[in-house]
Design a protein around this motif. Structure first.
Motif, PDB file in Angstrom:
ATOM      1  N   PRO A   1       0.830  -1.205   0.000  1.00  0.00           N
ATOM      2  CA  PRO A   1       0.000   0.000   0.000  1.00  0.00           C
ATOM      3  C   PRO A   1       0.866   1.257   0.000  1.00  0.00           C
ATOM      4  CG  PRO A   1      -0.010  -1.041   2.166  1.00  0.00           C
ATOM      5  CD  PRO A   1       0.672  -1.994   1.234  1.00  0.00           C
ATOM      6  N   ARG A   2       0.362   2.301  -0.642  1.00  0.00           N
ATOM      7  CA  ARG A   2       1.137   3.534  -0.641  1.00  0.00           C
ATOM      8  C   ARG A   2       0.242   4.754  -0.711  1.00  0.00           C
ATOM      9  NH1 ARG A   2       2.353   1.599  -6.064  1.00  0.00           N
ATOM     10  NH2 ARG A   2       1.180   2.876  -7.527  1.00  0.00           N
ATOM     11  N   VAL A   3       0.766   5.817  -0.134  1.00  0.00           N
ATOM     12  CA  VAL A   3       0.120   7.129  -0.193  1.00  0.00           C
ATOM     13  C   VAL A   3       1.109   8.043  -0.887  1.00  0.00           C
ATOM     14  CG1 VAL A   3      -0.695   9.084   1.161  1.00  0.00           C
ATOM     15  CG2 VAL A   3      -1.170   6.757   1.936  1.00  0.00           C
ATOM     16  N   VAL A   4       0.651   8.689  -1.956  1.00  0.00           N
ATOM     17  CA  VAL A   4       1.555   9.584  -2.670  1.00  0.00           C
ATOM     18  C   VAL A   4       1.065  11.018  -2.490  1.00  0.00           C
ATOM     19  CG1 VAL A   4       2.604  10.160  -4.884  1.00  0.00           C
ATOM     20  CG2 VAL A   4       2.099   7.761  -4.328  1.00  0.00           C
ATOM     21  N   ILE A   5       1.972  11.833  -2.022  1.00  0.00           N
ATOM     22  CA  ILE A   5       1.674  13.248  -1.789  1.00  0.00           C
ATOM     23  C   ILE A   5       2.516  14.044  -2.778  1.00  0.00           C
ATOM     24  CG2 ILE A   5       1.703  15.106  -0.060  1.00  0.00           C
ATOM     25  CD1 ILE A   5       0.025  12.740   0.885  1.00  0.00           C
ATOM     26  N   VAL A   6       1.859  14.808  -3.653  1.00  0.00           N
ATOM     27  CA  VAL A   6       2.599  15.600  -4.634  1.00  0.00           C
ATOM     28  C   VAL A   6       2.447  17.076  -4.283  1.00  0.00           C
ATOM     29  CG1 VAL A   6       2.838  16.199  -7.078  1.00  0.00           C
ATOM     30  CG2 VAL A   6       2.266  13.848  -6.426  1.00  0.00           C
ATOM     31  N   ASP A   7       3.554  17.730  -4.095  1.00  0.00           N
ATOM     32  CA  ASP A   7       3.561  19.147  -3.687  1.00  0.00           C
ATOM     33  C   ASP A   7       2.634  19.396  -2.495  1.00  0.00           C
ATOM     34  OD1 ASP A   7       5.429  19.737  -5.601  1.00  0.00           O
ATOM     35  OD2 ASP A   7       3.983  20.501  -7.067  1.00  0.00           O
ATOM     36  N   GLY A   8       2.596  18.452  -1.601  1.00  0.00           N
ATOM     37  CA  GLY A   8       1.818  18.649  -0.377  1.00  0.00           C
ATOM     38  C   GLY A   8       0.378  18.185  -0.440  1.00  0.00           C
ATOM     39  N   HIS A   9      -0.041  17.701  -1.635  1.00  0.00           N
ATOM     40  CA  HIS A   9      -1.443  17.271  -1.782  1.00  0.00           C
ATOM     41  C   HIS A   9      -1.520  15.799  -2.168  1.00  0.00           C
ATOM     42  CE1 HIS A   9      -3.094  21.364  -1.481  1.00  0.00           C
ATOM     43  NE2 HIS A   9      -1.938  21.710  -2.063  1.00  0.00           N
TER      44      HIS A   9
ATOM     45  N   VAL B   1       6.761  25.754  -2.332  1.00  0.00           N
ATOM     46  CA  VAL B   1       6.981  25.245  -0.989  1.00  0.00           C
ATOM     47  C   VAL B   1       5.767  24.397  -0.648  1.00  0.00           C
ATOM     48  CG1 VAL B   1       6.080  27.403   0.013  1.00  0.00           C
ATOM     49  CG2 VAL B   1       7.297  25.776   1.464  1.00  0.00           C
ATOM     50  N   SER B   2       5.996  23.271  -0.015  1.00  0.00           N
ATOM     51  CA  SER B   2       4.864  22.466   0.445  1.00  0.00           C
ATOM     52  C   SER B   2       5.072  22.149   1.919  1.00  0.00           C
ATOM     53  CB  SER B   2       4.729  21.189  -0.380  1.00  0.00           C
ATOM     54  OG  SER B   2       5.875  20.392  -0.222  1.00  0.00           O
ATOM     55  N   HIS B   3       3.966  21.946   2.591  1.00  0.00           N
ATOM     56  CA  HIS B   3       3.995  21.688   4.038  1.00  0.00           C
ATOM     57  C   HIS B   3       3.258  20.387   4.344  1.00  0.00           C
ATOM     58  CE1 HIS B   3       5.242  25.912   4.654  1.00  0.00           C
ATOM     59  NE2 HIS B   3       4.338  26.204   3.742  1.00  0.00           N
TER      60      HIS B   3
ATOM     61  N   TYR C   1      13.025  23.868  -4.873  1.00  0.00           N
ATOM     62  CA  TYR C   1      11.764  23.777  -4.133  1.00  0.00           C
ATOM     63  C   TYR C   1      12.085  23.565  -2.668  1.00  0.00           C
ATOM     64  CZ  TYR C   1      12.857  18.794  -4.727  1.00  0.00           C
ATOM     65  OH  TYR C   1      13.492  17.581  -4.743  1.00  0.00           O
ATOM     66  N   TRP C   2      11.086  23.742  -1.857  1.00  0.00           N
ATOM     67  CA  TRP C   2      11.283  23.585  -0.418  1.00  0.00           C
ATOM     68  C   TRP C   2      10.177  22.712   0.154  1.00  0.00           C
ATOM     69  CZ3 TRP C   2       9.745  27.774   3.660  1.00  0.00           C
ATOM     70  CH2 TRP C   2      10.015  27.284   4.945  1.00  0.00           C
ATOM     71  N   THR C   3      10.574  21.682   0.850  1.00  0.00           N
ATOM     72  CA  THR C   3       9.607  20.836   1.546  1.00  0.00           C
ATOM     73  C   THR C   3       9.766  21.087   3.038  1.00  0.00           C
ATOM     74  OG1 THR C   3       9.923  19.164  -0.169  1.00  0.00           O
ATOM     75  CG2 THR C   3       8.771  18.470   1.829  1.00  0.00           C
ATOM     76  N   ASN C   4       8.683  21.472   3.650  1.00  0.00           N
ATOM     77  CA  ASN C   4       8.682  21.757   5.088  1.00  0.00           C
ATOM     78  C   ASN C   4       7.702  20.802   5.754  1.00  0.00           C
ATOM     79  OD1 ASN C   4       9.065  23.141   7.576  1.00  0.00           O
ATOM     80  ND2 ASN C   4       7.211  24.342   7.183  1.00  0.00           N
ATOM     81  N   ALA C   5       8.213  19.647   6.153  1.00  0.00           N
ATOM     82  CA  ALA C   5       7.341  18.542   6.554  1.00  0.00           C
ATOM     83  C   ALA C   5       7.295  18.341   8.057  1.00  0.00           C
ATOM     84  CB  ALA C   5       7.835  17.259   5.898  1.00  0.00           C
ATOM     85  N   VAL C   6       6.157  17.867   8.500  1.00  0.00           N
ATOM     86  CA  VAL C   6       6.028  17.433   9.895  1.00  0.00           C
ATOM     87  C   VAL C   6       5.263  16.113   9.914  1.00  0.00           C
ATOM     88  CG1 VAL C   6       5.033  17.922  12.178  1.00  0.00           C
ATOM     89  CG2 VAL C   6       6.053  19.788  10.851  1.00  0.00           C
TER      90      VAL C   6
ATOM     91  N   PHE D   1      15.517  22.327  -0.870  1.00  0.00           N
ATOM     92  CA  PHE D   1      15.606  22.543   0.575  1.00  0.00           C
ATOM     93  C   PHE D   1      14.643  21.595   1.269  1.00  0.00           C
ATOM     94  CE2 PHE D   1      16.407  26.501  -1.638  1.00  0.00           C
ATOM     95  CZ  PHE D   1      17.585  26.953  -1.063  1.00  0.00           C
ATOM     96  N   GLN D   2      15.060  21.139   2.419  1.00  0.00           N
ATOM     97  CA  GLN D   2      14.164  20.292   3.191  1.00  0.00           C
ATOM     98  C   GLN D   2      14.312  20.622   4.669  1.00  0.00           C
ATOM     99  OE1 GLN D   2      12.862  16.303   5.052  1.00  0.00           O
ATOM    100  NE2 GLN D   2      12.576  16.682   2.900  1.00  0.00           N
ATOM    101  N   ILE D   3      13.178  20.952   5.283  1.00  0.00           N
ATOM    102  CA  ILE D   3      13.149  21.129   6.734  1.00  0.00           C
ATOM    103  C   ILE D   3      12.069  20.183   7.231  1.00  0.00           C
ATOM    104  CG2 ILE D   3      12.766  22.718   8.664  1.00  0.00           C
ATOM    105  CD1 ILE D   3      15.017  23.843   7.122  1.00  0.00           C
ATOM    106  N   ALA D   4      12.378  19.410   8.240  1.00  0.00           N
ATOM    107  CA  ALA D   4      11.388  18.425   8.662  1.00  0.00           C
ATOM    108  C   ALA D   4      11.471  18.143  10.148  1.00  0.00           C
ATOM    109  CB  ALA D   4      11.570  17.122   7.890  1.00  0.00           C
ATOM    110  N   THR D   5      10.320  17.766  10.670  1.00  0.00           N
ATOM    111  CA  THR D   5      10.253  17.312  12.054  1.00  0.00           C
ATOM    112  C   THR D   5       9.579  15.953  12.081  1.00  0.00           C
ATOM    113  OG1 THR D   5      10.112  19.551  12.961  1.00  0.00           O
ATOM    114  CG2 THR D   5       9.294  17.774  14.354  1.00  0.00           C
ATOM    115  N   THR D   6      10.210  15.023  12.767  1.00  0.00           N
ATOM    116  CA  THR D   6       9.557  13.755  13.064  1.00  0.00           C
ATOM    117  C   THR D   6       9.350  13.740  14.560  1.00  0.00           C
ATOM    118  OG1 THR D   6      10.709  12.650  11.252  1.00  0.00           O
ATOM    119  CG2 THR D   6       9.739  11.231  12.948  1.00  0.00           C
ATOM    120  N   GLN D   7       8.091  13.698  14.944  1.00  0.00           N
ATOM    121  CA  GLN D   7       7.762  13.806  16.366  1.00  0.00           C
ATOM    122  C   GLN D   7       7.068  12.528  16.799  1.00  0.00           C
ATOM    123  OE1 GLN D   7       8.001  16.961  18.293  1.00  0.00           O
ATOM    124  NE2 GLN D   7       7.697  15.551  20.017  1.00  0.00           N
TER     125      GLN D   7
END
Lengths: 442, 256
Positions: free
Chosen positions: A91-99, A186-188, A216-221, A245-251
């Motif tokens: 199974p997979r979930v694909v998120i393109v540009d945040g959607h 940028v996507s979040h 591009y910039w990915t700002n993921a949480v 660029f990539q900024i991310a948080t895994t919490q």
């Protein structure tokens, strides 16, 4: 500074447009949180290297670049575009540009009782929305981190995973975050994973960009909740393009007697910062943080980990290795907090860095904050070139210096790969490591 | 006599960190022979072993070494190994992340390639390895562990002997392989080395103690003291050293 300030302003303006437009469909409770988060971002602004947490990592390039928030609909990508990034046929979930990209995702093929969908869809579904409300934004510290605040302010979509009590999601679920790089986007992406009591799950998050994309910039949480006695293996591969660029948080938050393995492979992005904040919030919980960064060119990657031992008898074992070549710069900051009352904590941290060139640089900072007395905490870090004794030992067995160097370098990665329990994931990671290091077949 | 000569060391001088440790060593080893090199601590025994293998910290300042008639120092360490020189390290090096099996196969294939033989795949290699493992009394679990990483002192020494058995060199130099081994492990190691003796290979045993020589009978025993071989003899010399120690030789050397 004025550029950075105007950078902040741009996001406030974008937020106002977003709040009137795409955000309108969200539940009221989420709108409130978004408003608070953008207000917090306005207060915090982009961090500077004067701040301790950002000493080695300048995000000026992000603040100064005029990124745009792409309006949906998202561009159509064929299945071919995602093929190089997939590991198995699960199974997979694909998120393109945040959607969420429904046509690329196969989330419906999950085991009975397990819910895998887009976060946006979950927020529109009564039961899922109630569950999401109980967890979403409650763990990742948007009050403290400007990037988590920004992600929360623009929270609209990502993956939603719910594994109910005693259920099993054994074939790894793949969450693929793909950036197209069109119009300097940028996507979040925001992901919520809730694994309930006694359940088991394996998840692979892959961050990548399609070829020919611009900066591009990915700002993921991602927020991961591990219930009592649950067992979760979370893999994460970051292989974005060198211009990105990539900024991310895994919490994560773990309850009693749970197990969480977080396995990180950082290969991509020109500038990457990954915060892993793990809270051991139930007695007897166990955490393995197992990471590898392979950097070359002018790449900069900063891993900041915080392991919070909030309850007694928890174990955390952290292993981060870095192989840094050319002019690249690796940063590792590992903070371990042992709260008062967290007795019999067993915590071990190591960070070893191999420098492949004289211009390569690695900074390693352990930070131990221990407020309990009956604890076992060890840490160690190394930064340096290939050990000449190891090189000589291999050469004395007939290996050429080039082969010996390749083996020793690969060993830095293999040590980390060896802790990955899912063979198909490990094989894919191994392939990526070998590709990067140019090491031959096993 | 010269046609069987495998190794010829002539007036070898070597320094480490500017200090002269070898001060004119002469040694001739023929195929089929086992030589024991004994001597007090700091006499240069390990230096001799490491210089022959090509340790980067040692500098050869004078003399020469012929291996099968070729200039040994003209070859980098890997070439010496491919040509059949093997050093069992006194302090084997740990390599994290690389399994023993992968390491051994890489070494075997480097040597096979040099000899113009086909390289072995993982399956063929494992088959060939099984027999060697049995000889040293190991199960295959050691193969999946990282090279010497977390190995006990004795396990590291055994691992050197496993490599010796797998790589099958012409000239094996064992640098204090016997130290740190318990009686049973010593016996296993010594028996393995003894089994590998053939008319076309040779062994140099660098040792501090007599006991390994009760399992492997040396053809020649040398005493190295002050960076020079001060006495050579048959295996009865080893027994004499066991009884009298090294002091009498030092005095003899000083007088001479």
């Amino acid at each position: 500074m004025s550029d950075v300030a105007s950078g902040t302003e741009r996001y406030l303006a974008d937020f106002r447009a977003f709040a009137h437009n795409g955000a309108a469909v969200a539940p009221a409770w989420l709108k409130e949180i978004r408003e608070s988060a953008i207000a917090r971002f306005a207060e915090l602004g982009f961090p500077t290297t004067k701040q301790e947490e950002w000493r080695f990592t300048s995000v000026a390039a992000i603040a100064e670049t005029r990124f745009t928030h792409p309006a949906s609909p998202i561009p159509q990508l064929g299945p071919r575009a995602i093929e190089p990034f997939l590991i198995g046929g699960g199974p997979r979930v694909v998120i393109v540009d945040g959607h969420y990209a429904a046509e690329l995702s196969t989330a419906s093929s999950t085991p009975k009782g397990v819910r895998v969908s887009s976060l946006a869809a979950a927020l529109r579904t009564d039961g899922d929305s109630a569950l999401a409300r109980g967890h979403l934004t409650r763990y990742a510290r948007w009050q403290e981190s400007p990037f988590a605040a920004l992600n929360t302010a623009f929270l609209v979509d990502g993956a939603f995973v719910h594994v109910p009590a005693d259920a099993t999601l054994e074939q790894p679920l793949e969450i693929l975050y793909l950036a197209t790089g069109r119009e300097r986007t940028v996507s979040h992406p925001r992901t919520l994973v809730v694994v309930e009591r006694g359940a088991r799950a394996a998840i692979v998050e892959t961050f990548a960009g399609v070829a020919e994309g611009g900066p591009y910039w990915t700002n993921a949480v991602s927020e991961v909740v591990v219930g009592q006695g649950a067992h979760v293996e979370l893999y994460r591969v970051q292989r974005q393009g060198p211009e990105s660029f990539q900024i991310a948080t895994t919490q994560s938050r773990q309850e009693r007697d749970s197990f969480l393995g977080v396995h990180v492979l950082t290969l991509g992005a020109g500038l990457a910062r990954h915060d892993i904040n793990a809270v051991l919030d139930g007695a007897g919980a166990e955490l393995i943080l197992n990471g590898l960064y392979l950097l070359n060119g002018a790449q900069h990657a900063d891993h900041h980990t915080v392991i919070d031992h909030a309850q007694p008898r928890c174990a955390s074992h952290e292993f981060f290795n870095g192989v840094v070549g050319e002019r690249a710069h690796g940063v590792f900051n590992g903070r371990i907090i042992v709260r008062p009352g967290a007795q019999r904590t067993d915590s071990k941290q190591t960070n070893n860095n191999l420098l492949l060139s004289t211009e390569a640089r690695a900074d390693s900072q352990p930070q131990l904050e221990i407020y309990a007395d009956d604890v076992k905490c060890t840490h160690g870090s190394t930064v340096g070139p290939i050990d000449p004794m190891q090189l000589y030992y291999l050469r004395s067995r007939g290996l050429s210096p080039e082969t010996a160097r390749g083996i020793l370098t690969y060993g830095f990665g293999a040590e980390i790969l060896g802790r990955m329990r899912h063979p198909e994931v490990r094989a894919q990671m191994d392939r990526l490591v070998r590709e990067r290091l140019g090491e031959g077949r096993a | 006599m010269t046609e069987n000569v495998l190794l010829q060391v002539q007036d070898l001088h070597a320094t480490v960190e500017g200090r002269e440790v070898l001060r004119g060593v002469d040694l001739t080893v023929r195929a089929g022979e086992v030589h024991a090199i004994m001597g007090p601590n700091g006499s240069g025994k390990s230096t001799l072993a490491q210089v022959l293998a090509g340790h980067p910290a040692y500098t050869v300042t004078a003399g020469r070494v012929l291996y099968e008639g070729k200039d040994l120092f003209g070859m980098p360490p890997e070439e010496r190994a491919r040509e059949g020189v093997f050093l069992a390290f006194q302090y084997p090096v740990a390599i994290r992340g690389i399994t023993n099996a992968y390491f051994l196969r890489s070494a075997v294939n480097a040597i096979r390639k040099h000899r113009g033989q086909e390289e072995l795949g993982p399956v063929e290699f494992m088959d060939a390895l099984e027999a060697k493992l049995e000889v040293i009394g190991w199960d295959s679990s050691y193969l999946t562990r990282p090279v010497n990483d977390g190995f006990s002192g004795g396990e590291k020494k055994r691992n050197e002997i496993l490599q010796l058995a797998v790589l099958d060199p012409k000239l094996a130099i064992l640098d204090e392989t016997d130290s740190g081994l318990d009686i049973d492990a010593l016996k296993t190691v010594a028996q393995t080395v003894d089994k590998l003796r053939r008319p076309d290979n040779a062994t140099i045993l660098v040792t501090h103690y007599y006991r390994i020589l009760t399992h492997i009978a040396p053809d020649v025993v040398h005493v190295l003291a002050g960076g020079r071989i001060v006495k050579s003899g048959g295996k009865e010399l080893a027994l004499e050293l066991e009884e009298k120690g090294y002091d009498w030789l030092r005095e003899e050397a000083t007088v001479a």
